[in-house]
Motif scaffolding. Sequence first.
Motif, mmCIF file in Angstrom:
data_model
loop_
_atom_site.group_PDB
_atom_site.id
_atom_site.type_symbol
_atom_site.label_atom_id
_atom_site.label_comp_id
_atom_site.label_asym_id
_atom_site.label_seq_id
_atom_site.Cartn_x
_atom_site.Cartn_y
_atom_site.Cartn_z
ATOM 1 N N VAL A 185 0.970 -1.197 -0.416
ATOM 2 C CA VAL A 185 0.342 -0.039 0.268
ATOM 3 C C VAL A 185 1.025 1.269 -0.207
ATOM 4 O O VAL A 185 0.405 2.041 -0.356
ATOM 5 C CB VAL A 185 -0.910 0.064 1.456
ATOM 6 N N ALA A 186 2.225 1.624 0.448
ATOM 7 C CA ALA A 186 2.917 2.249 0.323
ATOM 8 C C ALA A 186 4.637 1.806 -0.048
ATOM 9 O O ALA A 186 4.730 0.275 -0.070
ATOM 10 C CB ALA A 186 3.469 2.759 1.507
ATOM 11 N N PRO A 187 5.479 2.537 0.258
ATOM 12 C CA PRO A 187 6.742 1.808 -0.467
ATOM 13 C C PRO A 187 7.207 1.048 0.803
ATOM 14 O O PRO A 187 8.201 1.434 2.293
ATOM 15 C CB PRO A 187 7.551 2.825 -0.458
ATOM 16 N N GLY A 188 7.858 0.185 0.994
ATOM 17 C CA GLY A 188 8.042 -1.039 1.706
ATOM 18 C C GLY A 188 6.879 -1.216 2.552
ATOM 19 O O GLY A 188 6.972 -2.424 3.374
ATOM 20 N N PHE A 189 5.623 -1.104 2.830
ATOM 21 C CA PHE A 189 4.777 -1.415 3.790
ATOM 22 C C PHE A 189 3.210 -2.304 3.190
ATOM 23 O O PHE A 189 2.632 -2.071 1.917
ATOM 24 C CB PHE A 189 3.906 0.215 4.264
ATOM 25 N N SER A 190 3.065 -3.222 3.657
ATOM 26 C CA SER A 190 2.622 -3.694 3.053
ATOM 27 C C SER A 190 1.162 -4.489 4.202
ATOM 28 O O SER A 190 1.735 -4.625 5.211
ATOM 29 C CB SER A 190 3.413 -5.470 2.616
ATOM 30 N N ILE A 191 -0.043 -5.156 3.716
ATOM 31 C CA ILE A 191 -0.515 -5.969 4.682
ATOM 32 C C ILE A 191 -0.784 -7.078 4.440
ATOM 33 O O ILE A 191 -1.076 -6.927 3.141
ATOM 34 C CB ILE A 191 -2.651 -5.017 4.109
ATOM 35 N N ASN A 192 -1.074 -8.064 5.019
ATOM 36 C CA ASN A 192 -1.047 -9.429 4.044
ATOM 37 C C ASN A 192 -2.394 -10.853 5.063
ATOM 38 O O ASN A 192 -2.685 -10.196 6.897
ATOM 39 C CB ASN A 192 -0.007 -9.926 4.499
ATOM 40 N N GLY A 193 -2.996 -11.265 4.498
ATOM 41 C CA GLY A 193 -4.096 -11.876 5.251
ATOM 42 C C GLY A 193 -3.305 -12.917 4.243
ATOM 43 O O GLY A 193 -2.862 -13.223 3.161
ATOM 44 N N GLY A 194 -3.473 -14.528 4.601
ATOM 45 C CA GLY A 194 -4.272 -15.922 3.903
ATOM 46 C C GLY A 194 -4.369 -17.052 5.296
ATOM 47 O O GLY A 194 -5.634 -16.865 5.887
#
Length: 186
Positions: free
Chosen positions: A101-110
């Motif tokens: 969502v931004a440089p180097g920043f992620s939201i994750n799930g699974g």
Amino acid sequence: MKKLFLATMMMLACMTASAQHAVGGLTLQPQVGLSLGTITKTDDTGLKAGLLAGAELEYQVNSMLGLAGGVNYSMQGYSYDHGDNLNLDYVNIPLRAKIYVAPGFSINGGIQLGFMASAKVDGKDVSDVYDKNFDFSLPIGVSYEYQNIVFDARYNFGLTSVSGNKLMDDQKNSVIQFTVGYRFDL
């Protein structure tokens, strides 16, 4: 007005090109960290701290999406208020989608598949009580990467019971995990 428009366009351009690794690229990330576990619907218990260590592969689908799969060893369980600890050790296989969502920043799930390696209370085997060798959970979290060093925080919602005992049927893993790792391009 023109400056505001230009600044907005530059911010949007940064957001769409937020992944730090090449599209179509594969990375390997060894990681180590802290696992804070408990079991739902238990009385007189608290979080139990344990080691988390493993590795993760990530495929960069496009500039905003990565698919990650890994394997890790996680010390889970809970601590009793009267001093004993329930130690449930797992080999976990997390499979996650990472949205940048931004440089180097992620939201994750699974999803996460877990295989119990041992069940002990103060060194005594209790695998006859905690006899469910398979754990299924949903991990959600956030990651931040800076110069290939990755900080990750996630929560694992346990969906399966840790015991076949009917009195303990609703008891599930509930785990907070913090890791730090280093990503290598393959």
